[in-house]
Design a protein around this motif. Structure first.
Motif, PDB file in Angstrom:
ATOM      1  N   SER A  66      11.338  13.708   6.367  1.00 38.04           N
ATOM      2  CA  SER A  66      10.751  13.906   5.032  1.00 38.04           C
ATOM      3  C   SER A  66       9.388  13.230   4.886  1.00 38.04           C
ATOM      4  CB  SER A  66      11.708  13.377   3.971  1.00 38.04           C
ATOM      5  OG  SER A  66      11.865  11.976   4.118  1.00 38.04           O
ATOM      6  N   GLY A  67       8.960  12.450   5.888  1.00 46.07           N
ATOM      7  CA  GLY A  67       7.673  11.770   5.821  1.00 46.07           C
ATOM      8  C   GLY A  67       7.766  10.334   5.355  1.00 46.07           C
ATOM      9  N   GLN A  68       8.971   9.848   5.072  1.00 46.67           N
ATOM     10  CA  GLN A  68       9.175   8.461   4.651  1.00 46.67           C
ATOM     11  C   GLN A  68       8.931   7.525   5.832  1.00 46.67           C
ATOM     12  OE1 GLN A  68      10.097   7.055   1.542  1.00 46.67           O
ATOM     13  NE2 GLN A  68       9.715   5.143   2.602  1.00 46.67           N
ATOM     14  N   ILE A  69       8.222   6.422   5.590  1.00 45.95           N
ATOM     15  CA  ILE A  69       7.901   5.449   6.637  1.00 45.95           C
ATOM     16  C   ILE A  69       8.872   4.282   6.532  1.00 45.95           C
ATOM     17  CG2 ILE A  69       6.125   3.909   7.560  1.00 45.95           C
ATOM     18  CD1 ILE A  69       4.049   5.738   6.197  1.00 45.95           C
ATOM     19  N   PHE A  70       9.391   3.843   7.681  1.00 51.09           N
ATOM     20  CA  PHE A  70      10.318   2.715   7.755  1.00 51.09           C
ATOM     21  C   PHE A  70       9.758   1.683   8.727  1.00 51.09           C
ATOM     22  CE2 PHE A  70      12.863   6.349   6.594  1.00 51.09           C
ATOM     23  CZ  PHE A  70      13.739   5.861   5.645  1.00 51.09           C
ATOM     24  N   LEU A  71       9.894   0.416   8.372  1.00 51.10           N
ATOM     25  CA  LEU A  71       9.570  -0.688   9.281  1.00 51.10           C
ATOM     26  C   LEU A  71      10.873  -1.426   9.538  1.00 51.10           C
ATOM     27  CD1 LEU A  71       7.553  -2.432  10.850  1.00 51.10           C
ATOM     28  CD2 LEU A  71       7.232  -3.773   8.782  1.00 51.10           C
ATOM     29  N   ASP A  72      11.380  -1.312  10.768  1.00 53.56           N
ATOM     30  CA  ASP A  72      12.669  -1.912  11.139  1.00 53.56           C
ATOM     31  C   ASP A  72      13.766  -1.509  10.154  1.00 53.56           C
ATOM     32  OD1 ASP A  72      11.579  -3.128  13.368  1.00 53.56           O
ATOM     33  OD2 ASP A  72      11.155  -4.995  12.319  1.00 53.56           O
ATOM     34  N   ALA A  73      13.895  -0.241   9.867  1.00 49.36           N
ATOM     35  CA  ALA A  73      14.942   0.345   9.024  1.00 49.36           C
ATOM     36  C   ALA A  73      14.772   0.085   7.531  1.00 49.36           C
ATOM     37  CB  ALA A  73      16.334  -0.106   9.474  1.00 49.36           C
ATOM     38  N   PHE A  74      13.653  -0.525   7.113  1.00 47.70           N
ATOM     39  CA  PHE A  74      13.397  -0.749   5.691  1.00 47.70           C
ATOM     40  C   PHE A  74      12.275   0.186   5.231  1.00 47.70           C
ATOM     41  CE2 PHE A  74      14.946  -4.851   7.286  1.00 47.70           C
ATOM     42  CZ  PHE A  74      16.075  -4.976   6.486  1.00 47.70           C
ATOM     43  N   PRO A  75      12.490   0.992   4.184  1.00 47.81           N
ATOM     44  CA  PRO A  75      11.448   1.908   3.723  1.00 47.81           C
ATOM     45  C   PRO A  75      10.242   1.153   3.166  1.00 47.81           C
ATOM     46  CG  PRO A  75      13.363   1.978   2.250  1.00 47.81           C
ATOM     47  CD  PRO A  75      13.718   1.087   3.398  1.00 47.81           C
ATOM     48  N   VAL A  76       9.037   1.593   3.566  1.00 51.72           N
ATOM     49  CA  VAL A  76       7.786   0.975   3.118  1.00 51.72           C
ATOM     50  C   VAL A  76       6.752   2.062   2.872  1.00 51.72           C
ATOM     51  CG1 VAL A  76       8.111  -1.227   4.330  1.00 51.72           C
ATOM     52  CG2 VAL A  76       6.987   0.644   5.501  1.00 51.72           C
ATOM     53  N   THR A  77       5.758   1.721   2.057  1.00 54.33           N
ATOM     54  CA  THR A  77       4.600   2.597   1.909  1.00 54.33           C
ATOM     55  C   THR A  77       3.581   2.192   2.967  1.00 54.33           C
ATOM     56  OG1 THR A  77       3.490   1.115   0.373  1.00 54.33           O
ATOM     57  CG2 THR A  77       4.983   2.771  -0.588  1.00 54.33           C
ATOM     58  N   LEU A  78       2.520   2.975   3.107  1.00 57.36           N
ATOM     59  CA  LEU A  78       1.496   2.661   4.092  1.00 57.36           C
ATOM     60  C   LEU A  78       0.825   1.319   3.769  1.00 57.36           C
ATOM     61  CD1 LEU A  78       0.662   4.091   6.637  1.00 57.36           C
ATOM     62  CD2 LEU A  78      -1.196   5.161   5.397  1.00 57.36           C
ATOM     63  N   GLY A  79       0.612   1.018   2.488  1.00 63.69           N
ATOM     64  CA  GLY A  79       0.026  -0.265   2.085  1.00 63.69           C
ATOM     65  C   GLY A  79       0.945  -1.442   2.393  1.00 63.69           C
ATOM     66  N   GLU A  80       2.252  -1.278   2.104  1.00 58.47           N
ATOM     67  CA  GLU A  80       3.214  -2.334   2.414  1.00 58.47           C
ATOM     68  C   GLU A  80       3.311  -2.549   3.920  1.00 58.47           C
ATOM     69  OE1 GLU A  80       6.761  -0.819   0.661  1.00 58.47           O
ATOM     70  OE2 GLU A  80       6.347  -1.675  -1.307  1.00 58.47           O
ATOM     71  N   LEU A  81       3.250  -1.456   4.682  1.00 60.56           N
ATOM     72  CA  LEU A  81       3.291  -1.547   6.141  1.00 60.56           C
ATOM     73  C   LEU A  81       2.109  -2.363   6.654  1.00 60.56           C
ATOM     74  CD1 LEU A  81       4.535  -0.672   8.861  1.00 60.56           C
ATOM     75  CD2 LEU A  81       3.080   1.342   8.744  1.00 60.56           C
ATOM     76  N   GLU A  82       0.931  -2.102   6.118  1.00 60.92           N
ATOM     77  CA  GLU A  82      -0.258  -2.847   6.537  1.00 60.92           C
ATOM     78  C   GLU A  82      -0.111  -4.342   6.210  1.00 60.92           C
ATOM     79  OE1 GLU A  82      -5.120  -2.841   6.018  1.00 60.92           O
ATOM     80  OE2 GLU A  82      -3.926  -1.344   4.960  1.00 60.92           O
ATOM     81  N   ALA A  83       0.391  -4.653   5.013  1.00 63.46           N
ATOM     82  CA  ALA A  83       0.555  -6.057   4.619  1.00 63.46           C
ATOM     83  C   ALA A  83       1.561  -6.771   5.514  1.00 63.46           C
ATOM     84  CB  ALA A  83       0.993  -6.137   3.160  1.00 63.46           C
ATOM     85  N   ARG A  84       2.669  -6.116   5.803  1.00 64.58           N
ATOM     86  CA  ARG A  84       3.693  -6.748   6.645  1.00 64.58           C
ATOM     87  C   ARG A  84       3.207  -6.925   8.079  1.00 64.58           C
ATOM     88  NH1 ARG A  84       9.559  -4.464   4.658  1.00 64.58           N
ATOM     89  NH2 ARG A  84       9.269  -4.969   2.457  1.00 64.58           N
ATOM     90  N   LEU A  85       2.471  -5.942   8.589  1.00 67.38           N
ATOM     91  CA  LEU A  85       1.950  -6.069   9.952  1.00 67.38           C
ATOM     92  C   LEU A  85       0.885  -7.159  10.040  1.00 67.38           C
ATOM     93  CD1 LEU A  85       1.767  -2.343  11.122  1.00 67.38           C
ATOM     94  CD2 LEU A  85       3.442  -4.088  11.765  1.00 67.38           C
ATOM     95  N   ARG A  86       0.068  -7.299   8.993  1.00 68.04           N
ATOM     96  CA  ARG A  86      -0.921  -8.392   8.972  1.00 68.04           C
ATOM     97  C   ARG A  86      -0.211  -9.749   8.986  1.00 68.04           C
ATOM     98  NH1 ARG A  86      -6.183  -6.995   8.086  1.00 68.04           N
ATOM     99  NH2 ARG A  86      -6.561  -4.979   7.104  1.00 68.04           N
ATOM    100  N   THR A  87       0.863  -9.881   8.206  1.00 63.11           N
ATOM    101  CA  THR A  87       1.637 -11.117   8.179  1.00 63.11           C
ATOM    102  C   THR A  87       2.234 -11.413   9.548  1.00 63.11           C
ATOM    103  OG1 THR A  87       2.187 -10.705   5.862  1.00 63.11           O
ATOM    104  CG2 THR A  87       3.545 -12.318   7.042  1.00 63.11           C
ATOM    105  N   GLN A  88       2.811 -10.382  10.185  1.00 62.77           N
ATOM    106  CA  GLN A  88       3.406 -10.568  11.511  1.00 62.77           C
ATOM    107  C   GLN A  88       2.340 -10.936  12.544  1.00 62.77           C
ATOM    108  OE1 GLN A  88       6.622 -10.618  12.375  1.00 62.77           O
ATOM    109  NE2 GLN A  88       6.112 -11.023  14.503  1.00 62.77           N
ATOM    110  N   LYS A  89       1.159 -10.331  12.425  1.00 58.58           N
ATOM    111  CA  LYS A  89       0.080 -10.631  13.368  1.00 58.58           C
ATOM    112  C   LYS A  89      -0.392 -12.071  13.208  1.00 58.58           C
ATOM    113  CE  LYS A  89      -4.263  -9.259  15.201  1.00 58.58           C
ATOM    114  NZ  LYS A  89      -5.087  -8.229  15.646  1.00 58.58           N
TER     115      LYS A  89
END
Length: 135
Positions: A66-89
């Motif tokens: 359906s186009g939904q994005i998940f980060l480790d099985a948790f649904p996120v938007t593209l903005g949330e994905l960027e924020a979480r990846l920046r934190t992990q980096k």
């Protein structure tokens, strides 16, 4: 006067090596069961060969049909994905990422995610595919 009998066979078995083996097998089992990458079930596109990139710190980005994005099985938007990846980096500068996109998803969604990873300068990226039937 008491006579000692030195030819007497041993009555007990040393089980220490067997316990060492049991502990090693237990540790291996625990590591192997917790090291798998968590994710969402998607229908993966087929490729002639696939490589497993699963590591303990691996992050899995999944795009469902359906186009939904998940980060480790948790649904996120593209903005949330960027924020979480920046934190992990910030915590782990060079961590591996795998991208799983459903075979029926719009190609632009996966390209947007790959572009985001390039902007964040994350270079350890792998695309997950399924095996071809009979291969």
């Amino acid at each position: 006067m008491q006579v000692q009998d030195d030819d007497k066979p041993y009555d007990d078995i040393n089980i220490t090596p067997m316990l060492d083996l049991a502990y090693v097998l237990l540790v291996i089992f625990i590591i192997m069961t917790t090291a798998s990458v968590q994710g969402v079930k998607v229908n993966l596109p087929k490729a002639s060969a696939s490589v497993s990139l699963a590591k303990p710190q691996t992050k899995a980005i999944t795009v469902s049909e359906s186009g939904q994005i998940f980060l480790d099985a948790f649904p996120v938007t593209l903005g949330e994905l960027e924020a979480r990846l920046r934190t992990q980096k910030a915590v782990t500068p060079d961590f591996p990422i795998i991208v799983k996109g459903d075979a029926g998803v719009q190609y632009q969604k996966v390209v947007d995610i790959l572009d985001l990873l390039r902007r964040l300068d994350l270079s350890q990226v792998g695309l997950v595919t399924g095996k071809q039937p009979g291969g």
